[in-house]
Design an enzyme around this catalytic site. Structure first.
Site, PDB file in Angstrom:
ATOM      1  N   SER A   1       1.853   7.157  12.667  1.00 20.47           N
ATOM      2  CA  SER A   1       2.958   6.900  11.573  1.00 20.47           C
ATOM      3  C   SER A   1       4.031   8.026  11.675  1.00 20.47           C
ATOM      4  O   SER A   1       4.886   8.029  10.662  1.00 20.47           O
ATOM      5  CB  SER A   1       2.290   6.731  10.462  1.00 20.47           C
ATOM      6  OG  SER A   1       1.662   8.035   9.972  1.00 20.47           O
TER       7      SER A   1
ATOM      8  N   THR B   1       8.423  10.666   9.370  1.00 23.17           N
ATOM      9  CA  THR B   1       7.775   9.282   9.232  1.00 23.17           C
ATOM     10  C   THR B   1       8.298   8.556  10.433  1.00 23.17           C
ATOM     11  O   THR B   1       9.650   8.668  10.745  1.00 23.17           O
ATOM     12  CB  THR B   1       7.829   8.711   7.942  1.00 23.17           C
ATOM     13  OG1 THR B   1       7.166   7.339   8.072  1.00 23.17           O
ATOM     14  CG2 THR B   1       9.273   8.188   7.565  1.00 23.17           C
TER      15      THR B   1
ATOM     16  N   ARG C   1      16.469  -0.036   9.147  1.00 26.16           N
ATOM     17  CA  ARG C   1      15.656   0.218   7.654  1.00 26.16           C
ATOM     18  C   ARG C   1      15.530   1.632   7.505  1.00 26.16           C
ATOM     19  O   ARG C   1      14.866   2.554   8.437  1.00 26.16           O
ATOM     20  CB  ARG C   1      14.451  -0.775   7.479  1.00 26.16           C
ATOM     21  CG  ARG C   1      13.752  -0.303   6.320  1.00 26.16           C
ATOM     22  CD  ARG C   1      12.501   0.547   6.590  1.00 26.16           C
ATOM     23  NE  ARG C   1      11.813   0.837   5.193  1.00 26.16           N
ATOM     24  CZ  ARG C   1      10.748   1.551   5.023  1.00 26.16           C
ATOM     25  NH1 ARG C   1      10.803   2.603   6.045  1.00 26.16           N
ATOM     26  NH2 ARG C   1      10.061   1.682   3.919  1.00 26.16           N
TER      27      ARG C   1
ATOM     28  N   THR D   1       4.371   9.123  -0.134  1.00 25.40           N
ATOM     29  CA  THR D   1       4.164   8.459   1.001  1.00 25.40           C
ATOM     30  C   THR D   1       3.834   7.243   0.517  1.00 25.40           C
ATOM     31  O   THR D   1       3.282   6.825  -0.543  1.00 25.40           O
ATOM     32  CB  THR D   1       2.872   9.153   1.851  1.00 25.40           C
ATOM     33  OG1 THR D   1       1.625   9.123   1.113  1.00 25.40           O
ATOM     34  CG2 THR D   1       3.168  10.564   2.509  1.00 25.40           C
ATOM     35  N   GLY D   2       3.647   6.014   1.199  1.00 25.71           N
ATOM     36  CA  GLY D   2       3.565   4.787   0.828  1.00 25.71           C
ATOM     37  C   GLY D   2       4.733   4.232   1.085  1.00 25.71           C
ATOM     38  O   GLY D   2       5.729   4.350   1.722  1.00 25.71           O
TER      39      GLY D   2
ATOM     40  N   THR E   1       3.259   8.252   6.712  1.00 19.93           N
ATOM     41  CA  THR E   1       4.091   9.416   6.611  1.00 19.93           C
ATOM     42  C   THR E   1       3.616  10.738   6.467  1.00 19.93           C
ATOM     43  O   THR E   1       2.056  10.508   6.011  1.00 19.93           O
ATOM     44  CB  THR E   1       5.128   9.136   5.178  1.00 19.93           C
ATOM     45  OG1 THR E   1       5.713   7.860   5.289  1.00 19.93           O
ATOM     46  CG2 THR E   1       6.028  10.127   4.894  1.00 19.93           C
TER      47      THR E   1
END
Ligand code: GLY
Length: 330
Positions: free
Chosen positions: A43, A196, A206, A229-230, A178
């Protein structure tokens, strides 16, 4: 120092750097570079999962609490040390964010090495994703192919790129993974970095929350430091890291500041495909907060996540607080 669950090696390295008198933000970035180098961390950096065109695109940002300056890169291709490049944006330019070809050109000017960031493992994960994406396109899974052609013929048709029909698909999750680190030094200065490869199989171009100051990270020596993160889209829409720091400034503890921000995300998640049958977000976000006095906390949308902590030179994993408990009948 605190960070995301995958930041334990970064914290250990940053701590060694600090002991050798490396400045705080440089120490944090060197720690994160170690994880960007790891091909098994899918990631971040080299070996990160690619976009829908099978190209790895990285985002990263740094923020320095003492000077309140920041630097960031987004949509960066072919350069694994996105965090270090973000630091160079902060140090060498009067800009806060360079993207795409401009970020790559800047990296070239500074002599950053260029390489293909796509590992074999990440490429196979992409092939697996592509084959399973839809039954209305020309990509089929090995199972579908085997049932059409027979295994023996499939073996002849499959190039080295494809998995053998009887091989299990690589277990690589769809990820928003991330790395984030927020750090406080003995002089009371704060610094942060987030890096990330972003949402796996994203539309090319994106950009998530990680390189956006106020979303994926925010640091203010007068208050504290925060990161996320997420699911980046959700963090962006509530200015996540800035909201956490503002809540700490208003008197919330670090953990409460994270929980209040998560609640804000949950309450504003309205799209049906992002909510389960009880109205809870189907995705995770984990938030991290470090106050200038050293108090820290982290919280996740859902139960079961950990974060990394380094106090007195010792790194450890710790359970994050959470907004929604795991359903006990699951
Ligand atoms: N939080 C990382 C991303 O959404 O790109």
């Amino acid at each position: 120092m605190i960070g995301s669950w995958n930041a334990l090696p970064a914290l250990a390295r940053a701590s060694q750097e600090l002991a050798a008198n490396t400045p705080l933000l440089d120490a944090v970035v060197r720690g994160i570079s170690l994880v960007e180098d790891d091909p098994d961390e899918m990631s971040v950096g080299f070996g990160g999962l690619p976009n829908e065109d099978c190209v790895v695109e990285l985002d990263a940002a740094v923020m320095d609490g003492l000077t309140h300056r920041s630097g960031a890169v987004a949509g960066l291709r072919s350069v694994r040390h996105a965090a270090r490049l973000a630091l160079e944006v902060m140090r060498r330019t009067d800009h806060a964010l360079l993207v795409g070809d401009g970020a790559l050109k800047f990296a070239r000017l500074l002599g950053f090495p260029e390489e293909n960031l796509l590992t074999d493992r990440a490429r196979k994960a992409w092939l697996n994703w592509k084959a399973n994406l839809s039954d209305r396109d020309a990509w089929v899974t090995p199972d579908q192919a085997a049932s059409s052609f027979g295994t023996a013929r499939w073996a002849g048709r499959a190039g080295p790129e494809m998995l053998a029909p009887d091989a299990p698909p690589p277990k690589v999750p769809f990820t928003y993974g991330t790395i984030h680190v927020s750090a406080l030094d003995a002089a009371g200065n704060l610094a942060s970095c987030t890096s990330t490869s972003g949402l796996s199989y994203k539309i090319a171009g994106r950009v998530g929350d990680s390189p956006v100051v106020g979303a994926g990270l925010y640091t203010d020596n007068a208050v504290g430091s925060a990161g996320a993160t997420g699911r980046g889209e959700s963090v962006l829409q509530v200015c996540g890291a800035h909201t956490i720091v503002a809540r700490m400034e208003a008197g919330d503890s670090p953990t409460d500041a994270c929980l209040v921000t998560l609640k804000k995300i949950a309450d504003r998640t309205r799209l049906p495909h992002l909510r389960d049958d009880q109205g809870r977000p189907t995705f995770n976000v984990t938030l991290y907060a470090l106050r200038k006095d050293g108090l820290f906390g982290a919280a996740s949308m859902h139960e079961g996540y950990e974060f990394a902590v380094l106090e007195h030179g010792m790194p450890r994993a710790q359970a994050a607080a959470f907004l929604f408990p795991r359903s006990r009948d699951a």
